[in-house]
Design an enzyme around this catalytic site. Sequence first.
Site, PDB file in Angstrom:
ATOM      1  N   ASN A 179      -1.115 -48.921  43.147  1.00  0.00           N
ATOM      2  CA  ASN A 179      -0.370 -48.178  42.135  1.00  0.00           C
ATOM      3  C   ASN A 179       1.078 -48.054  42.593  1.00  0.00           C
ATOM      4  O   ASN A 179       1.440 -47.158  43.355  1.00  0.00           O
ATOM      5  CB  ASN A 179      -0.995 -46.805  41.917  1.00  0.00           C
ATOM      6  CG  ASN A 179      -2.338 -46.887  41.237  1.00  0.00           C
ATOM      7  OD1 ASN A 179      -2.429 -47.088  40.031  1.00  0.00           O
ATOM      8  ND2 ASN A 179      -3.405 -46.752  42.032  1.00  0.00           N
ATOM      9  N   GLU A 180       1.896 -48.972  42.142  1.00  0.00           N
ATOM     10  CA  GLU A 180       3.288 -49.042  42.552  1.00  0.00           C
ATOM     11  C   GLU A 180       4.125 -47.971  41.844  1.00  0.00           C
ATOM     12  O   GLU A 180       3.660 -47.330  40.882  1.00  0.00           O
ATOM     13  CB  GLU A 180       3.855 -50.425  42.234  1.00  0.00           C
ATOM     14  CG  GLU A 180       3.169 -51.568  42.967  1.00  0.00           C
ATOM     15  CD  GLU A 180       3.528 -51.649  44.445  1.00  0.00           C
ATOM     16  OE1 GLU A 180       4.064 -50.673  44.994  1.00  0.00           O
ATOM     17  OE2 GLU A 180       3.266 -52.709  45.060  1.00  0.00           O
ATOM     18  N   PRO A 181       5.369 -47.726  42.323  1.00  0.00           N
ATOM     19  CA  PRO A 181       6.258 -46.784  41.639  1.00  0.00           C
ATOM     20  C   PRO A 181       6.320 -47.062  40.139  1.00  0.00           C
ATOM     21  O   PRO A 181       6.424 -48.214  39.712  1.00  0.00           O
ATOM     22  CB  PRO A 181       7.606 -47.034  42.319  1.00  0.00           C
ATOM     23  CG  PRO A 181       7.236 -47.443  43.705  1.00  0.00           C
ATOM     24  CD  PRO A 181       5.998 -48.276  43.539  1.00  0.00           C
ATOM     25  N   THR A 198       6.142 -54.355  48.735  1.00  0.00           N
ATOM     26  CA  THR A 198       4.713 -54.471  49.015  1.00  0.00           C
ATOM     27  C   THR A 198       4.353 -55.905  49.364  1.00  0.00           C
ATOM     28  O   THR A 198       3.624 -56.165  50.335  1.00  0.00           O
ATOM     29  CB  THR A 198       3.893 -54.010  47.798  1.00  0.00           C
ATOM     30  OG1 THR A 198       4.177 -52.633  47.535  1.00  0.00           O
ATOM     31  CG2 THR A 198       2.405 -54.181  48.046  1.00  0.00           C
TER      32      THR A 198
END
Length: 654
Positions: A179-181, A198
Amino acid sequence: MSITMVKDTAIASKRTSRKEWSAMESTKFEKIHTEIFNDSDKASKIIAQEIAALIRYKTERNEKCILGLATGSSPIEVYAELVRMHKKEGLSFQNVVSFNLDEYYGLDKTDNQSYIHFMHHHLFDHVDILSENINVPSGKIAFEHIAEYCTQYEEKIESYGGLDFQLLGIGRTGHIGFNEPGSKINSTTRMITLDYLTRQDNAFAFNSMADVPRKAVTMGVGTILKAKRIVIMAYGMKKAEIVRKTVEGEMSTDVPASFLQDHEDVTFVLDENASLDLTRFQTPWLVGDCEWTKDLKKKAVVWLSQKLNKPILKLADRDYNDHGMSEILGEGGAYEVNIKMFNHFQHTITGWPGGKPNADDSNRPERATPTKKRIIIFSPHPDDDVISMGGTFLRLVDQGHEVHVAYQTSGNIAVADHEANRFAEFAQQLYEYAAGDKADTKVFDKIFKELNSKSKKEITPVDVRKVKGLIRRGEAISACRYYGIPDSQVHYLDLPFYETGKVEKNPLGKADVEIIKNLIEEVKPHQIYAAGDLADPHGTHEVCLKGIFAALEDLKKQKFMKDCWVWLYRGAWHEYPIDEIEMAVPISPEELMKKRMAIFRHQSQKDGVVFQGDDSREFWQRSEDRNRETAEMYDSLGLAEYEAIEGFRRYHFL
């Protein structure tokens, strides 16, 4: 019995309770229950014990234990301990149903870099979990069916009543799962595009950045937050900044892990290095009363000087009082504190890292005698010596000391295939020139075939590793000769733990320690320099340092060791904070240039190295910038101005 009660039964004697933690003044800036351990080994064992207690509790009640599992480097030790408990203590996984957080999109389950391969390698293949109870998102679902597949994954978790326990790591973007920014608090299982950072952090597991998948399937933040119990791990100083943002910052989509603040039963488990940026450690005087040790006073004075942009000798009583530091003033006030601190930092500076001959050494970091010392510089990789302490290295040689350099590993995995191919072609052509009609090139044919093979191998072939190791060895000897070191004082240890042919290395073994011990006994050094930079992204520096520490522990009773001092340096990743530096060696512009030329000898590590990390600068640029920044820090404190400075800390083993 509740999940919380299971947790407390397992580890109540090991850690602070949530209630006690919440009442501690030192944690008043922290919004997530945080537990800190001396090292990751201890932390991981405690987590494994909690998981095992939950499994056993559920088994006794004839219930399924629903575990959410993570991948990456952080949980490896947890899984190793669970495997040990299965084999040695009879811990059964037959009642366990597992759901993994994520998987790279596009990777098949047979791919060595896939997360399902990771889970089988580290856990599933070593315990008695039923194959039908293993759930890992698939990376091979057709794009048009992804949404439906993700919904089914969510529904399957819900069909078991949700996750009893969720294990998490954290990425430097603040991602949990993938779950990235930008991920929302109510997000569910879905496909996501991976952040550049990432992908960069995960490039070490692939041949190059270009080979890292751009997308992944991941549980959502909302899915994770439904778990009854969450434990999130972070180990190493590279995670310190994101830990602080997660634990002390506001909840934000910029840091998805910060949404864990909204969970009623979550614990953040850290080692000491990952906790360094928390307010209670960074500036404890801002939190409440603290014990003003000598080291904390140094840290506070440097912080105050930098915050106010004032040299130490200009700090006033009011400056200390206004920033919660009045307790350190004592009877003499700011004047006495300032003089004492100024003198301390002044005395760390020396142009004689091996000790100044025929001089009063009472206020110098190193001894004056013996005037000519035997010295070992341990270098984890074949370039850490010149990158990290190249100026000091040169100074020690120029001042007449007997300097030995020990390259602890071959560094072969950091050589790109095209570099190895180029050197192999040159070697073949030279051999054919020398041997003429008698030349037999079968060995070269084999090497070229392995280098140019498009199939991905989990283990790099031995012949290819040999070529790459010889390249690094040739570069290292070239740099040493440039500095004037005789070949007889250059040692290639090739520690066995490193020679796996994979990015993942073996644990430190007795054979590694024995090799280090043998060299120390042979040289009988007065000084040892070792890499104390634990920010190395692959952990090689840490293993190499542990090997040196283990060797010193075994040798410390020998007579010659009483005259041996150990100095730790840091590498291209970080520098010691100025309050921790015990020996600061100034570097002149000419020496800095010569250091650069020595780094340039390591040509395979220039112009786009295999493991660049998150810093786009080349190693020589990082090194020079770091050295100049340290010099600027000394200057800002009101001390002498230098072109550059290399910093060291002393390690006391006796």
